[in-house]
Design a protein around this motif. Structure first.
Motif, PDB file in Angstrom:
ATOM      1  N   ILE A  90      -6.772  -5.415  -1.882  1.00  0.00           N
ATOM      2  CA  ILE A  90      -5.484  -5.033  -2.482  1.00  0.00           C
ATOM      3  C   ILE A  90      -5.670  -3.668  -3.123  1.00  0.00           C
ATOM      4  CG2 ILE A  90      -3.781  -5.606  -4.285  1.00  0.00           C
ATOM      5  CD1 ILE A  90      -4.434  -8.568  -3.790  1.00  0.00           C
ATOM      6  N   GLU A  91      -4.683  -2.798  -2.898  1.00  0.00           N
ATOM      7  CA  GLU A  91      -4.705  -1.498  -3.587  1.00  0.00           C
ATOM      8  C   GLU A  91      -3.403  -1.341  -4.368  1.00  0.00           C
ATOM      9  OE1 GLU A  91      -5.762   2.644  -1.796  1.00  0.00           O
ATOM     10  OE2 GLU A  91      -3.578   2.539  -1.959  1.00  0.00           O
ATOM     11  N   GLU A  92      -3.528  -0.879  -5.613  1.00  0.00           N
ATOM     12  CA  GLU A  92      -2.314  -0.527  -6.373  1.00  0.00           C
ATOM     13  C   GLU A  92      -2.432   0.901  -6.857  1.00  0.00           C
ATOM     14  OE1 GLU A  92      -2.322   0.081  -9.833  1.00  0.00           O
ATOM     15  OE2 GLU A  92      -3.644  -1.366 -10.828  1.00  0.00           O
ATOM     16  N   VAL A  93      -1.298   1.639  -6.794  1.00  0.00           N
ATOM     17  CA  VAL A  93      -1.274   3.031  -7.253  1.00  0.00           C
ATOM     18  C   VAL A  93      -0.167   3.158  -8.300  1.00  0.00           C
ATOM     19  CG1 VAL A  93      -1.179   5.451  -6.553  1.00  0.00           C
ATOM     20  CG2 VAL A  93      -1.877   3.717  -4.890  1.00  0.00           C
ATOM     21  N   HIS A  94      -0.518   3.691  -9.459  1.00  0.00           N
ATOM     22  CA  HIS A  94       0.447   3.886 -10.550  1.00  0.00           C
ATOM     23  C   HIS A  94       0.205   5.225 -11.236  1.00  0.00           C
ATOM     24  CE1 HIS A  94       1.038  -0.498 -10.203  1.00  0.00           C
ATOM     25  NE2 HIS A  94       2.225  -0.257 -10.725  1.00  0.00           N
ATOM     26  N   HIS A  95       1.191   5.625 -12.018  1.00  0.00           N
ATOM     27  CA  HIS A  95       1.141   6.831 -12.857  1.00  0.00           C
ATOM     28  C   HIS A  95      -0.057   6.800 -13.819  1.00  0.00           C
ATOM     29  CE1 HIS A  95       2.759   4.351 -16.188  1.00  0.00           C
ATOM     30  NE2 HIS A  95       3.309   3.683 -15.184  1.00  0.00           N
ATOM     31  N   THR A  96      -0.434   7.972 -14.269  1.00  0.00           N
ATOM     32  CA  THR A  96      -1.653   8.105 -15.080  1.00  0.00           C
ATOM     33  C   THR A  96      -1.490   7.597 -16.517  1.00  0.00           C
ATOM     34  OG1 THR A  96      -0.955  10.380 -15.425  1.00  0.00           O
ATOM     35  CG2 THR A  96      -2.681  10.031 -13.794  1.00  0.00           C
ATOM     36  N   TYR A 132      -5.568  -6.487   5.590  1.00  0.00           N
ATOM     37  CA  TYR A 132      -6.522  -7.364   6.281  1.00  0.00           C
ATOM     38  C   TYR A 132      -7.155  -6.496   7.361  1.00  0.00           C
ATOM     39  CZ  TYR A 132      -4.140 -11.260   3.984  1.00  0.00           C
ATOM     40  OH  TYR A 132      -3.615 -12.113   3.048  1.00  0.00           O
ATOM     41  N   LYS A 133      -8.495  -6.313   7.280  1.00  0.00           N
ATOM     42  CA  LYS A 133      -9.143  -5.386   8.209  1.00  0.00           C
ATOM     43  C   LYS A 133     -10.262  -6.106   8.965  1.00  0.00           C
ATOM     44  CE  LYS A 133      -8.328  -1.337   5.330  1.00  0.00           C
ATOM     45  NZ  LYS A 133      -8.831  -0.407   4.347  1.00  0.00           N
ATOM     46  N   SER A 134     -10.291  -5.915  10.285  1.00  0.00           N
ATOM     47  CA  SER A 134     -11.434  -6.392  11.071  1.00  0.00           C
ATOM     48  C   SER A 134     -11.958  -5.183  11.844  1.00  0.00           C
ATOM     49  CB  SER A 134     -11.011  -7.497  12.040  1.00  0.00           C
ATOM     50  OG  SER A 134     -10.357  -6.936  13.154  1.00  0.00           O
ATOM     51  N   GLU A 135     -13.039  -5.386  12.611  1.00  0.00           N
ATOM     52  CA  GLU A 135     -13.544  -4.275  13.423  1.00  0.00           C
ATOM     53  C   GLU A 135     -12.513  -3.866  14.470  1.00  0.00           C
ATOM     54  OE1 GLU A 135     -18.208  -4.982  13.423  1.00  0.00           O
ATOM     55  OE2 GLU A 135     -17.357  -4.479  15.402  1.00  0.00           O
ATOM     56  N   ILE A 136     -11.721  -4.841  14.891  1.00  0.00           N
ATOM     57  CA  ILE A 136     -10.793  -4.610  16.014  1.00  0.00           C
ATOM     58  C   ILE A 136      -9.484  -3.961  15.564  1.00  0.00           C
ATOM     59  CG2 ILE A 136      -9.372  -5.844  17.738  1.00  0.00           C
ATOM     60  CD1 ILE A 136     -11.772  -7.775  17.981  1.00  0.00           C
ATOM     61  N   ASP A 137      -8.934  -4.443  14.439  1.00  0.00           N
ATOM     62  CA  ASP A 137      -7.640  -3.889  14.001  1.00  0.00           C
ATOM     63  C   ASP A 137      -7.394  -4.173  12.527  1.00  0.00           C
ATOM     64  OD1 ASP A 137      -7.134  -6.604  14.055  1.00  0.00           O
ATOM     65  OD2 ASP A 137      -5.672  -6.523  15.680  1.00  0.00           O
ATOM     66  N   SER A 138      -6.259  -3.679  12.045  1.00  0.00           N
ATOM     67  CA  SER A 138      -5.880  -3.878  10.643  1.00  0.00           C
ATOM     68  C   SER A 138      -4.424  -4.296  10.561  1.00  0.00           C
ATOM     69  CB  SER A 138      -6.029  -2.581   9.846  1.00  0.00           C
ATOM     70  OG  SER A 138      -7.356  -2.154   9.852  1.00  0.00           O
ATOM     71  N   ILE A 139      -4.132  -5.125   9.566  1.00  0.00           N
ATOM     72  CA  ILE A 139      -2.742  -5.489   9.269  1.00  0.00           C
ATOM     73  C   ILE A 139      -2.527  -5.175   7.798  1.00  0.00           C
ATOM     74  CG2 ILE A 139      -1.060  -7.379   9.149  1.00  0.00           C
ATOM     75  CD1 ILE A 139      -2.753  -8.816  11.303  1.00  0.00           C
ATOM     76  N   GLU A 140      -1.437  -4.459   7.510  1.00  0.00           N
ATOM     77  CA  GLU A 140      -1.173  -4.080   6.108  1.00  0.00           C
ATOM     78  C   GLU A 140       0.287  -4.310   5.771  1.00  0.00           C
ATOM     79  OE1 GLU A 140      -4.175  -0.255   5.561  1.00  0.00           O
ATOM     80  OE2 GLU A 140      -2.004   0.030   5.505  1.00  0.00           O
ATOM     81  N   ILE A 141       0.536  -4.758   4.538  1.00  0.00           N
ATOM     82  CA  ILE A 141       1.924  -4.738   4.050  1.00  0.00           C
ATOM     83  C   ILE A 141       1.931  -3.931   2.748  1.00  0.00           C
ATOM     84  CG2 ILE A 141       2.765  -6.827   5.189  1.00  0.00           C
ATOM     85  CD1 ILE A 141       2.303  -8.358   2.558  1.00  0.00           C
ATOM     86  N   THR A 142       2.985  -3.124   2.580  1.00  0.00           N
ATOM     87  CA  THR A 142       3.081  -2.232   1.406  1.00  0.00           C
ATOM     88  C   THR A 142       4.463  -2.327   0.792  1.00  0.00           C
ATOM     89  OG1 THR A 142       1.504  -0.629   2.310  1.00  0.00           O
ATOM     90  CG2 THR A 142       3.017   0.205   0.642  1.00  0.00           C
ATOM     91  N   HIS A 143       4.513  -2.391  -0.537  1.00  0.00           N
ATOM     92  CA  HIS A 143       5.775  -2.185  -1.259  1.00  0.00           C
ATOM     93  C   HIS A 143       5.665  -0.893  -2.048  1.00  0.00           C
ATOM     94  CE1 HIS A 143       8.607  -2.247  -4.595  1.00  0.00           C
ATOM     95  NE2 HIS A 143       9.394  -2.860  -3.739  1.00  0.00           N
ATOM     96  N   THR A 144       6.636  -0.016  -1.891  1.00  0.00           N
ATOM     97  CA  THR A 144       6.661   1.257  -2.613  1.00  0.00           C
ATOM     98  C   THR A 144       7.908   1.320  -3.471  1.00  0.00           C
ATOM     99  OG1 THR A 144       5.601   2.272  -0.686  1.00  0.00           O
ATOM    100  CG2 THR A 144       6.530   3.773  -2.330  1.00  0.00           C
ATOM    101  N   ALA A 145       7.738   1.409  -4.785  1.00  0.00           N
ATOM    102  CA  ALA A 145       8.898   1.620  -5.673  1.00  0.00           C
ATOM    103  C   ALA A 145       9.188   3.114  -5.686  1.00  0.00           C
ATOM    104  CB  ALA A 145       8.581   1.119  -7.076  1.00  0.00           C
ATOM    105  N   HIS A 146      10.470   3.492  -5.489  1.00  0.00           N
ATOM    106  CA  HIS A 146      10.837   4.916  -5.504  1.00  0.00           C
ATOM    107  C   HIS A 146      11.202   5.398  -6.910  1.00  0.00           C
ATOM    108  CE1 HIS A 146      10.469   4.784  -1.274  1.00  0.00           C
ATOM    109  NE2 HIS A 146      11.580   4.116  -1.044  1.00  0.00           N
ATOM    110  N   SER A 147      11.442   4.445  -7.820  1.00  0.00           N
ATOM    111  CA  SER A 147      11.774   4.787  -9.212  1.00  0.00           C
ATOM    112  C   SER A 147      11.574   3.506 -10.032  1.00  0.00           C
ATOM    113  CB  SER A 147      13.236   5.237  -9.313  1.00  0.00           C
ATOM    114  OG  SER A 147      14.092   4.101  -9.185  1.00  0.00           O
ATOM    115  N   ARG A 148      11.942   3.544 -11.315  1.00  0.00           N
ATOM    116  CA  ARG A 148      11.830   2.336 -12.162  1.00  0.00           C
ATOM    117  C   ARG A 148      13.127   1.524 -12.153  1.00  0.00           C
ATOM    118  NH1 ARG A 148       8.695   6.217 -14.430  1.00  0.00           N
ATOM    119  NH2 ARG A 148       6.547   5.527 -14.713  1.00  0.00           N
TER     120      ARG A 148
END
Ligand SMILES: NC(=O)C1=CN([C@@H]2O[C@H](COP(=O)(O)OP(=O)(O)OC[C@H]3O[C@@H](n4cnc5c(N)ncnc54)[C@H](OP(=O)(O)O)[C@@H]3O)[C@@H](O)[C@H]2O)C=CC1
Ligand SMILES: O=C(O)C1=N[C@H](C(=O)O)C[C@H](O)C1
Length: 234
Positions: free
Chosen positions: A127-133, A187-203
């Protein structure tokens, strides 16, 4: 509805705008110790403050019988205690790590994907999360909810910030300028990756969800979640 804002920072100010647009009134703003504050005119309190203040703010609302919505993250070691106090004091309480409708849909998607992926052990999850500093806590409350959902639906037993053992989910917390909040499960394997992402554009999505939850909890008693709020909307 007469609303108290507990915390008047980035979220408090966004909630104020949306609440007023929806016909509500902000009757109190609290940015320091709640101890001496009179909540008798307040229909619902909305707490988006700081991790060190959330528990005290919530329990002050219970004492004064004011329903409370809490979006503050980073205080969850006291969540079970807050739930018990809410029950014994017959108060009303709703915490959500993320109030946006989009993220709550994303939570459903995460649960479904975790169930689908569980038998396929070649895929490594992260899991990766990205937020303001300016964010005080890491990992984000939302990333913790996402990890807990995967744990409930797979053989993983725990989550860890950065370095994780075989039975754990690593969560990577990145802090970049003004990012409102982005969460990815991969979810990553040697063969492929599956990713789901939610991106908030504002608060705005977080704030709208919190005001909807406040409207919903107004005359209720008990401990609730966003699932119950959103089931009334669909
Ligand atoms: N659940 C969700 O959907 C979301 C949750 N959040 C969470 O909400 C919280 C607030 O976020 P954000 O608005 O960005 O943070 P800010 O730092 O912008 O605002 C925090 C506010 O809390 C105030 N504060 C400090 N001490 C107290 C206290 N004892 N009682 C009441 N208020 C106090 C600060 O006042 P001062 O500046 O004077 O110190 C400030 O007004 C964070 O925990 C964040 O993770 C954020 C977005 C969405
Ligand atoms: O601090 C923030 O900004 C946010 N905090 C919440 C979290 O910790 O998950 C929700 C959102 O991602 C924004």
């Amino acid at each position: 509805m007469k609303i108290a804002l507990l915390g008047y920072g980035k979220m408090g100010k966004t909630i104020e705008k949306i609440a007023i647009d929806r016909g509500h009134e902000i009757v109190l703003k609290v940015t320091d110790d709640i101890e001496s504050k009179d909540l008798s005119q307040v229909d619902v309190a909305i707490d988006f403050s700081v991790p060190s203040a959330a528990f005290k703010n919530i329990t002050a609302c219970f004492k004064q019988q004011v329903p409370v919505i809490c979006g503050t993250t980073g205080w969850l070691e006291q969540y079970d205690e807050a739930v018990e106090l809410c029950k014994t004091q017959k108060a009303a309480f709703l915490y959500a790590s993320n109030f946006s409708i989009g993220v709550n849909l994303f939570f459903d998607l995460n649960q479904k994907l975790a169930k689908l992926m569980a038998p396929f052990k070649d895929y490594e999850i992260e899991i990766e999360e990205v937020h303001h500093t300016q964010k005080l806590d890491a990992p984000s409350g939302t990333a913790i909810t996402l990890a807990q959902q995967v744990i409930a639906n797979s053989s993983k037993e725990n989550w860890k910030l950065d370095t994780a053992a075989e039975n754990e989910i690593p969560i990577y917390a990145k802090r970049v300028d003004d990012v409102p909040g982005t969460h990815t499960i991969s979810y990553k394997s040697e063969i492929d990756s599956i990713e789901i992402t939610h991106t908030a554009h504002s608060r705005a999505g977080f704030a709208l969800g919190a005001v909807i939850a406040a409207e919903w909890i107004k005359d209720k008693k008990g401990v609730f979640s966003m699932k119950e709020v959103l089931s009334g909307l669909s």
